[in-house]
Design an enzyme around this catalytic site. Structure first.
Site, PDB file in Angstrom:
ATOM      1  N   LYS A  10     -25.894   8.444  36.098  1.00 53.69           N
ATOM      2  CA  LYS A  10     -24.957   9.024  35.143  1.00 53.69           C
ATOM      3  C   LYS A  10     -23.638   9.263  35.866  1.00 53.69           C
ATOM      4  O   LYS A  10     -23.619   9.831  36.971  1.00 53.69           O
ATOM      5  CB  LYS A  10     -25.505  10.349  34.609  1.00 53.69           C
ATOM      6  CG  LYS A  10     -24.521  11.197  33.820  1.00 53.69           C
ATOM      7  CD  LYS A  10     -24.529  12.667  34.250  1.00 53.69           C
ATOM      8  CE  LYS A  10     -24.291  12.840  35.702  1.00 53.69           C
ATOM      9  NZ  LYS A  10     -23.601  14.067  36.119  1.00 53.69           N
ATOM     10  N   GLY A  96     -31.733  13.199  40.006  1.00 51.45           N
ATOM     11  CA  GLY A  96     -32.909  13.997  39.668  1.00 51.45           C
ATOM     12  C   GLY A  96     -33.042  14.216  38.174  1.00 51.45           C
ATOM     13  O   GLY A  96     -34.149  14.158  37.625  1.00 51.45           O
ATOM     14  N   ASP A 127     -27.930  18.408  32.997  1.00 49.59           N
ATOM     15  CA  ASP A 127     -27.727  16.970  32.793  1.00 49.59           C
ATOM     16  C   ASP A 127     -28.944  16.271  32.187  1.00 49.59           C
ATOM     17  O   ASP A 127     -28.852  15.092  31.837  1.00 49.59           O
ATOM     18  CB  ASP A 127     -27.394  16.286  34.124  1.00 49.59           C
ATOM     19  CG  ASP A 127     -25.939  16.464  34.527  1.00 49.59           C
ATOM     20  OD1 ASP A 127     -25.106  16.723  33.638  1.00 49.59           O
ATOM     21  OD2 ASP A 127     -25.644  16.339  35.729  1.00 49.59           O
TER      22      ASP A 127
END
Length: 287
Positions: A10, A96, A127
């Site tokens: 991302k 992660g 996130d």
């Protein structure tokens, strides 16, 4: 049915910190894209989590691992999973969180389990909701409000991590101002890659300055990226320390990545494109 899930990196092309709630969570306004670089999670024989890959060193497969926590959240603690780790740990590109999201998608699909409530998903990390959606979007709130973007022009990125880990809470604690301006209410239609780059140059990552103070090498990474031919923008992603260079062509990105890696062989460097646009409906997640 496949027995694995990709966990794409991302990248926050912009990240505006627009406030802080009474409970301490920060409010964000961020343009998020996903790339072809990433980790991979597969079902495996046996029980528990096994980790391999070039970035596996030092990463625990114990109960604190986000994949393990996501499996526990799905009530699947004893299932066998194998994580192939290609993204640096704690690097600002959602490694992660992407892994946890991949675990949620994989277990929901293969085991017929419903996804947990959004509040529980957010507890894994801010996130995780956007990584669970896995498509380019505008992310607001504390990470739970996701709005789709129009199709983006071609974009290639060079991701560079100088092999330093930065504590996200420490970056936020060092942030001098928490009430910054958001992006404009209605995002434009970017007609081509140069127009997209020009618009992004007027945006910010409000976490970049405090991260650079904590890890001055980030400033060096940004200078090296900005000096590459045809680099339209150099900026940090997330809370760092990974930075990206923005390029209009695959060739320019590839040549830049080769040059950066040659001059700094101890850095992690990847040239990557953003994933194709997905036109299916993006659910507006709420708590």
């Amino acid at each position: 049915m496949t027995t694995g899930e990709d966990a794409p990196a991302k990248v926050n092309l912009s990240l505006h910190v627009t406030g802080r709630r009474a409970d301490g969570y920060h409010l964000l306004d961020s343009l998020v894209v996903f790339t072809s670089a990433g980790d991979r999670l597969d079902m495996a024989a046996g029980t528990g989590l096994r980790i391999s890959g070039p970035e596996a060193s030092g990463l625990s497969a114990g109960p604190d691992n986000l994949v393990t926590r996501a499996a526990a959240l799905m009530g699947m603690q004893e299932i066998g999973l194998h994580l192939s780790k290609a993204l640096p740990v704690a690097s600002g590109i959602g490694g992660g969180s992407a892994d946890a999201a991949a675990a949620l998608r994989l277990l929901a699909r293969t085991c017929g389990k419903p996804l947990p409530p959004m509040a529980d998903i957010l507890a894994l990390g801010a996130d995780v909701p956007v990584c669970l959606a896995g498509r380019h979007c505008r992310m607001q709130g504390i990470g739970e409000v996701l709005d789709p973007l129009p199709p983006l022009p071609p974009v290639w990125l060079v991701l560079v991590n100088p092999r330093v880990q930065i504590s996200t809470p420490q970056v936020f604690r060092t942030l001098p101002c928490r009430d910054n301006a958001p992006m404009q209410a209605t995002l434009p239609q970017w007609r081509d890659t140069p127009a997209f780059a020009a618009w992004l140059r007027d945006q910010r990552n409000d976490l970049e300055s405090p991260a650079r103070a904590l890890a001055p090498v980030i400033s060096q990474v940004l200078r090296v990226l900005a000096a590459q031919p045809e680099c339209a923008l150099a900026r940090m992603s997330g809370s760092g320390a990974t930075c990206f260079g923005f390029f209009a062509t695959e060739m320019a990105a590839s040549l830049a990545a080769q040059a950066v890696q040659a001059s700094h062989p101890d850095w992690w460097v990847r040239a990557t494109g953003i994933l194709p646009h997905r036109s299916d409906q993006l659910t507006r997640a709420t708590t």
